[in-house]
Design a protein around this motif. Structure first.
Motif, short mmCIF file in Angstrom:
data_model
loop_
_atom_site.label_atom_id
_atom_site.label_comp_id
_atom_site.label_asym_id
_atom_site.label_seq_id
_atom_site.Cartn_x
_atom_site.Cartn_y
_atom_site.Cartn_z
N LEU A 186 0.81 -1.22 0.00
CA LEU A 186 0.00 0.00 0.00
C LEU A 186 0.84 1.27 0.00
O LEU A 186 0.37 2.33 -0.38
CB LEU A 186 -0.93 0.01 1.23
CG LEU A 186 -1.99 -1.10 1.25
CD1 LEU A 186 -2.75 -1.09 2.56
CD2 LEU A 186 -2.97 -0.94 0.08
N ASN A 187 2.10 1.17 0.46
CA ASN A 187 2.93 2.37 0.56
C ASN A 187 4.20 2.23 -0.26
O ASN A 187 4.75 1.14 -0.36
CB ASN A 187 3.31 2.63 2.02
CG ASN A 187 2.09 2.97 2.85
OD1 ASN A 187 1.46 3.99 2.63
ND2 ASN A 187 1.73 2.10 3.79
N ASN A 188 4.68 3.33 -0.77
CA ASN A 188 5.90 3.32 -1.57
C ASN A 188 7.12 3.39 -0.65
O ASN A 188 7.34 4.40 0.02
CB ASN A 188 5.88 4.53 -2.53
CG ASN A 188 7.08 4.53 -3.46
OD1 ASN A 188 8.09 3.91 -3.17
ND2 ASN A 188 6.96 5.23 -4.56
N GLN A 189 7.91 2.30 -0.62
CA GLN A 189 9.07 2.27 0.27
C GLN A 189 10.13 3.29 -0.14
O GLN A 189 10.87 3.79 0.70
CB GLN A 189 9.70 0.86 0.29
CG GLN A 189 8.82 -0.22 0.87
CD GLN A 189 8.25 0.15 2.23
OE1 GLN A 189 7.12 0.61 2.32
NE2 GLN A 189 9.02 -0.01 3.27
N GLN A 190 10.20 3.57 -1.44
CA GLN A 190 11.19 4.55 -1.92
C GLN A 190 10.92 5.93 -1.31
O GLN A 190 11.83 6.64 -0.90
CB GLN A 190 11.16 4.62 -3.46
CG GLN A 190 12.34 5.39 -4.07
CD GLN A 190 13.71 4.82 -3.71
OE1 GLN A 190 13.93 3.61 -3.78
NE2 GLN A 190 14.62 5.67 -3.28
N ASP A 191 9.63 6.27 -1.20
CA ASP A 191 9.26 7.55 -0.57
C ASP A 191 9.71 7.56 0.88
O ASP A 191 10.23 8.56 1.39
CB ASP A 191 7.73 7.77 -0.62
CG ASP A 191 7.26 8.10 -2.03
OD1 ASP A 191 8.14 8.35 -2.88
OD2 ASP A 191 6.04 8.09 -2.27
N LYS A 192 9.50 6.42 1.56
CA LYS A 192 9.90 6.33 2.97
C LYS A 192 11.42 6.47 3.11
O LYS A 192 11.91 7.11 4.04
CB LYS A 192 9.47 4.99 3.56
CG LYS A 192 7.96 4.88 3.80
CD LYS A 192 7.67 3.58 4.53
CE LYS A 192 6.18 3.41 4.79
NZ LYS A 192 5.89 2.12 5.45
N LEU A 193 12.14 5.84 2.15
CA LEU A 193 13.61 5.92 2.18
C LEU A 193 14.07 7.37 2.02
O LEU A 193 14.99 7.84 2.69
CB LEU A 193 14.21 5.04 1.08
CG LEU A 193 15.74 5.06 0.97
CD1 LEU A 193 16.39 4.49 2.24
CD2 LEU A 193 16.21 4.25 -0.24
N ASN A 194 13.40 8.11 1.12
CA ASN A 194 13.77 9.51 0.88
C ASN A 194 13.57 10.38 2.12
O ASN A 194 14.19 11.43 2.26
CB ASN A 194 12.97 10.09 -0.30
CG ASN A 194 13.33 9.40 -1.61
OD1 ASN A 194 14.41 8.81 -1.72
ND2 ASN A 194 12.45 9.43 -2.58
N GLN A 195 12.68 9.93 3.00
CA GLN A 195 12.38 10.73 4.20
C GLN A 195 13.25 10.37 5.41
O GLN A 195 13.14 10.98 6.46
CB GLN A 195 10.90 10.54 4.59
CG GLN A 195 9.95 11.22 3.61
CD GLN A 195 8.53 10.68 3.73
OE1 GLN A 195 8.17 10.03 4.70
NE2 GLN A 195 7.71 10.95 2.72
N ILE A 196 14.14 9.39 5.24
CA ILE A 196 15.01 8.97 6.36
C ILE A 196 15.96 10.10 6.73
O ILE A 196 16.60 10.70 5.88
CB ILE A 196 15.81 7.69 5.97
CG1 ILE A 196 14.88 6.49 5.88
CG2 ILE A 196 16.94 7.42 6.96
CD1 ILE A 196 14.33 5.98 7.19
N ARG A 197 16.03 10.39 8.04
CA ARG A 197 16.91 11.47 8.52
C ARG A 197 18.23 10.89 9.00
O ARG A 197 18.31 9.72 9.38
CB ARG A 197 16.26 12.17 9.73
CG ARG A 197 14.90 12.77 9.46
CD ARG A 197 14.25 13.24 10.77
NE ARG A 197 14.04 12.12 11.69
CZ ARG A 197 14.38 12.14 12.98
NH1 ARG A 197 14.98 13.18 13.50
NH2 ARG A 197 14.14 11.09 13.76
N GLN A 198 19.26 11.74 9.01
CA GLN A 198 20.53 11.31 9.61
C GLN A 198 20.37 11.36 11.13
O GLN A 198 19.95 12.37 11.69
CB GLN A 198 21.68 12.22 9.20
CG GLN A 198 22.98 11.78 9.85
CD GLN A 198 24.13 12.76 9.65
OE1 GLN A 198 23.98 13.76 8.98
NE2 GLN A 198 25.27 12.45 10.24
N ILE A 199 20.70 10.26 11.80
CA ILE A 199 20.53 10.17 13.25
C ILE A 199 21.88 10.28 13.95
O ILE A 199 22.00 10.89 15.00
CB ILE A 199 19.87 8.82 13.65
CG1 ILE A 199 18.53 8.64 12.92
CG2 ILE A 199 19.68 8.70 15.15
CD1 ILE A 199 17.43 9.59 13.34
N VAL A 200 22.90 9.65 13.37
CA VAL A 200 24.21 9.57 14.02
C VAL A 200 25.28 10.15 13.10
O VAL A 200 25.26 9.91 11.90
CB VAL A 200 24.56 8.09 14.33
CG1 VAL A 200 25.84 7.98 15.12
CG2 VAL A 200 23.44 7.42 15.11
#
Length: 312
Positions: A186-200
């Motif tokens: 149901l969701n586009n994983q590529q979109d989710k990947l683009n929204q990943i923030r730098q944490i460390v």
């Protein structure tokens, strides 16, 4: 620093979970291997999200990412790089290969020749590349996630025991749960990947690795770890048990796992938790079986047989 580092690692795993659904255990062990300075071998069918996971980790630590698709005609220079003669300057110039990155996905490593496999594995253990008598250091946080396909044995070159030993963990992602797979549809994983923030940051990673090295190991715990190692060498079904290098890796993995879980000391639980991932690919069975179920069965027997140290 410990509590803030633990909080950061939790955030890192949570961030990765936004893309890789329902696999927290695998993500936790991957981050453990990364902090222990080890590398991971994934043995899985294609299409369960290994590439996506590696890209997500690279993004969350703001590291560079390279992928090498291993094929039978791949040469060592395709991985390490090559010296090219510059006629104008009348010198050789080194052109870096894809191994000069923070996180490297080595896809289907068992489809290439032993010579090319050895080039990668040597660089993994030395953390540098030597070409034409020149040594080039790799990234301080260089981390290899290699995959091998267990089903398709046609045209594959299985990794020899000595090379399997270079990987800290062998992990399996496996199929997602039904609800997680529905979310994937149901969701586009590529979109989710683009929204990943730098944490460390890289500096924080260096600091965390130093803290992992300082995690306390009680002599009783070290003794228990070694008894587990020795039990693999004395088991009736095992032809080749865990090596001394494997024993060192085992303790290092347990220290990193304790740290990921917010502790400054190793417990018997930590050792038992990392044992299947650390020992599974280091055993050569007398039956020559490579079945995961058979190996895990033997490891379960070993854990049951070796008495756990009790605090007096």
């Amino acid at each position: 620093m410990h509590s803030s580092a633990h909080e950061k690692l939790n955030q890192l795993i949570n961030e990765m979970e936004k893309v890789i659904l329902g696999k927290r255990e695998v993500l936790q062990l991957t981050v453990t291997a990364f902090l222990a300075g080890g590398h991971v071998l994934f043995e899985d069918i294609p299409g369960v999200g290994k590439t996506m996971m590696v890209k997500t980790l690279a993004k969350a630590i703001h590291g560079s990412f390279s992928r090498i698709q291993f094929t039978p005609d791949l040469l060592p220079s395709d991985i390490l790089g090559i010296s090219v003669y510059n006629a104008a300057a009348q010198t050789f110039e080194f052109h870096q290969g894809p191994i000069f990155t923070t996180i490297l996905l080595a896809d289907e490593i068992n489809r290439t020749t032993p010579r090319t496999q050895a080039a990668l594995l040597e660089a993994m253990s030395e953390n540098h590349v030597t070409i034409d008598n020149h040594t080039y250091p790799l990234d301080e946080h260089f981390f290899v996630l290699a995959t091998q396909n267990p089903i398709e044995y046609e045209g594959t070159y299985p990794l020899p025991e000595a090379q399997l030993d270079r990987f800290l963990f062998r992990l399996h992602i496996g199929y997602p749960e039904f609800s997680d797979e529905l979310d994937l549809l149901l969701n586009n994983q590529q979109d989710k990947l683009n929204q990943i923030r730098q944490i460390v940051t890289a500096a924080e990673l260096s600091q965390m690795k130093k803290l992992v090295a300082d995690v306390y190991v009680d002599p009783q715990i070290a003794r228990y770890a070694l008894q587990l190692v020795h039990a693999t060498r004395n088991h009736d079904g095992v032809a080749l048990g865990v090596s001394p290098r494997g024993a060192v890796a085992f303790l290092q993995a347990a220290k990193a796992y304790a740290f990921v879980n917010g502790r400054t000391f190793v417990t018997p639980d930590d050792l038992q938790h990392v044992l299947p991932a650390t020992f599974g690919h280091r055993l050569l069975l007398k039956s020559r079986s490579t079945s995961t179920e058979v190996v895990l069965g033997i490891l379960e027997q070993i854990v049951k047989r070796v008495p756990v140290p009790v605090r007096r």
